[in-house]
Design an enzyme around this catalytic site. Structure first.
Site, PDB file in Angstrom:
ATOM      1  CE  LYS A 260      -4.044   2.100   2.048  1.00 31.52           C
ATOM      2  NZ  LYS A 260      -3.643   3.418   1.564  1.00 31.52           N
TER       3      LYS A 260
ATOM      4  NE  ARG B  64     -10.986   7.981  -2.485  1.00 33.13           N
ATOM      5  CZ  ARG B  64     -10.858   7.513  -1.245  1.00 33.13           C
ATOM      6  NH1 ARG B  64      -9.681   7.154  -0.810  1.00 33.13           N
ATOM      7  NH2 ARG B  64     -11.897   7.413  -0.459  1.00 33.13           N
TER       8      ARG B  64
ATOM      9  CE  LYS C 244      -8.571   1.920   3.907  1.00 29.49           C
ATOM     10  NZ  LYS C 244      -8.675   3.261   3.282  1.00 29.49           N
TER      11      LYS C 244
END
Length: 557
Positions: free
Chosen positions: A211, A231, A427
């Site tokens: 990540k 995003r 995550k």
């Protein structure tokens, strides 16, 4: 449709908490809109204006004329008036805009004025999020919710989807498809407090991606035309010439890639996130487009929808522990050629379209295999396949040792669920963090005299559309951040006191903390322990901040 009726719906939606009741109210209002009012009316119900820029600032909304006694405005008339205001430019436009705005508010009743102020200021907190509105559109049009949501994810524009559903039904919604050049809402990851929990949710085998602490990018290429989106679906193509060059060098005709762009130091370790985000936002980078990436342009088709960025979920090939290498595809620019700032290196972890074939519904393993064939290894985020918690934990440790944020544990058989934060991607970071909204700031004292210092932090409340204060912090602020945030929050100020400056709830900040404790001091009943600033999130809007429910879940109820 009378504008007063839409204002009444907005007020009613804000006043109730039940999801079903909200959807019923919204669907009723959508049905009452005339076909030529759906575009503007659906935007108003979403708390926004159809016109992205109107030239109307917060100061223009302070001294309003007395409200009208009787309602006369229609949705179509309001939209026409705002369109005229937004279209003004050139000499005399400021005075003309003031006159038109005054005329609009003079014709509006008190309830209509409240709605207009919320729409112009972007602060209409009525609890009608995109998910609720998608359900309401489906109900109003009599089409399956799944069809509306799929169209919304591919279009990135609720207004366009509402028009299609309410005027053309399911057949019109089927016309929305992935189009190279038009960004779609990216797939997101849920959070887990540990690798064990993430691996347990995904199951074996699992794929573990590094990540990165960069900015999320979605890159579209058609021929030599390349477009880079964040995003939030904002286009930043001129700002990232090195990304454009790297993707243009790939041996493909058409491609849509999902990934991250990040600034690295000379050893290949990540530089501070602020350097990455500021480089992406540097206007001077546009000059480098002509010099270094001659001919770089937008993809031909489509236009950006609503705004997104920043590091969320990476992937790629190669050992996770090593992290990405520094090498960039042929033609990428260097730090010296990006307007004097640090270079951004792109790394990709997913492939959504390749040479005429959409891959959204393909399982991850197939998408990633195609990605590895199309993109050189130096441009892929570190990835490994694991069959045990121990192997996943080792990958997590290696990623942290390389200076990265953590990992994303992924299910290899899952499709790419655009716009979803599902259980297929989990995550894991080594600390608790939340993206919160700054509600107010206190003036500093001592060494911080003259700077805005102590932040009042709020979590989003989905039930009311407002924010719940969780505490304050001044920790983690460098002198540079203090200078920046003083200028930023004075620009957002709605009330300036001698001690506290109240601001519009727009700025998102990532906060690290050690835990959540019960509190009688704050209205949410909980407070953060040892909160400290990690970074400001200019890639996120207040509507994307974490919720009070997420905070309570960390506390355990």
């Amino acid at each position: 449709m009378r504008f007063i009726d839409l204002a009444a719906t907005s007020a009613a939606v804000k006043a109730i908490s039940g999801r079903r009741a909200k959807i019923d109210l919204l669907a009723g209002a959508l049905r009452d809109l005339a076909p030529d009012e759906v575009l503007a009316g659906s935007a108003y119900l979403a708390g926004e204006l159809r016109q992205r820029q109107t030239g109307v600032g917060y100061a223009s909304l302070r001294d309003l004329p007395p409200p009208a006694a009787e309602p006369t405005l229609t949705v179509a008339a309001v939209d026409a008036a705002i369109a005229e205001i937004a279209g003004l430019a050139g000499p005399g436009s400021q005075g003309r805009r003031r006159d038109l705005l005054g005329a609009l508010f003079t014709a509006a009743t008190a309830d209509e004025q409240r709605l207009l102020v919320g729409l112009f200021s972007g602060e209409l907190r009525q609890g009608a999020q995109a998910g609720l509105l998608a359900d309401a559109v489906a109900r109003a049009a009599g089409v399956p919710v799944a069809v509306v949501r799929r169209a919304l994810l591919l279009a990135g524009d609720l207004k366009a989807v509402a028009v299609a559903a309410l005027t053309g039904g399911e057949a019109a919604l089927a016309g929305f498809a992935l189009r190279v050049g038009r960004p779609l809402t990216p797939m997101l990851a849920q959070s887990a407090p540990s690798v064990d929990e993430a691996f347990g949710t995904v199951g074996a085998p699992a794929v573990v991606d590094v990540k990165l602490d960069g900015i999320r990018i979605q890159v579209h290429r058609s021929g030599t035309d390349v477009a880079v989106f964040t995003r939030s679906l904002d286009e930043i193509t001129p700002r990232v010439p090195e990304v454009v060059a790297a993707v243009r060098a790939l041996p493909v005709r058409e491609v849509v890639l999902d990934g991250e762009a990040i600034a690295l130091d000379a050893t290949g370790r990540p530089r501070p996130f602020q350097e990455t985000s500021s480089r992406a936002a540097t206007r001077g980078a546009r000059r480098a487009v002509t010099a270094q990436v001659k001919g770089a342009g937008r993809a031909k088709s489509g236009s950006p929808g609503a705004p997104a960025t920043a590091g969320d979920e990476p992937a790629g090939s190669g050992p996770v522990g090593a992290g990405p290498t520094i090498a960039v595809a042929a033609g990428a620019t260097t730090a010296a050629s990006t307007g004097g700032g640090v270079a951004l290196t792109p790394y990709f972890f997913d492939l959504l379209h390749l040479d005429g074939t959409d891959l959204l519904d393909a399982p991850g393993r197939d998408r990633w295999a195609a990605l590895a064939d199309a993109v050189a290894a130096p441009l892929l985020v570190g990835r490994t396949t694991v069959d045990s918690v121990e192997a996943a934990a080792a990958a997590f440790t290696a990623a942290l040792d390389a200076g990265h944020e953590g990992v994303v544990v992924k299910a290899p058989d899952a499709p790419y669920e655009a716009g979803r934060r599902g259980a297929a991607w989990i995550k894991v970071k080594p600390r608790h963090t939340l993206d919160l909204v700054v509600l107010a700031v206190e003036w500093g004292s001592g060494r911080r005299q003259g700077w805005l210092s102590n932040l009042h932090l709020g979590a989003r409340d989905p039930a009311t559309g407002g924010f719940v204060m969780l505490g304050k912090t001044f920790k983690g602020l460098t002198d540079e951040l203090l200078r920046w945030q003083t200028e930023r929050f004075l620009g957002l100020a709605v009330e300036r006191g001698d001690w506290v400056v109240t601001v519009r709830p727009e700025q998102v900040v990532e906060i690290a903390f050690d835990g959540v404790q019960r509190s009688t001091r704050y209205p949410g009943g909980v407070a953060l322990r040892f909160a400290r600033v990690v970074r400001y999130r200019d890639d996120k809007t207040a509507a994307q901040a974490d919720t009070i429910d997420a905070v309570r879940a960390i506390h355990g109820g």
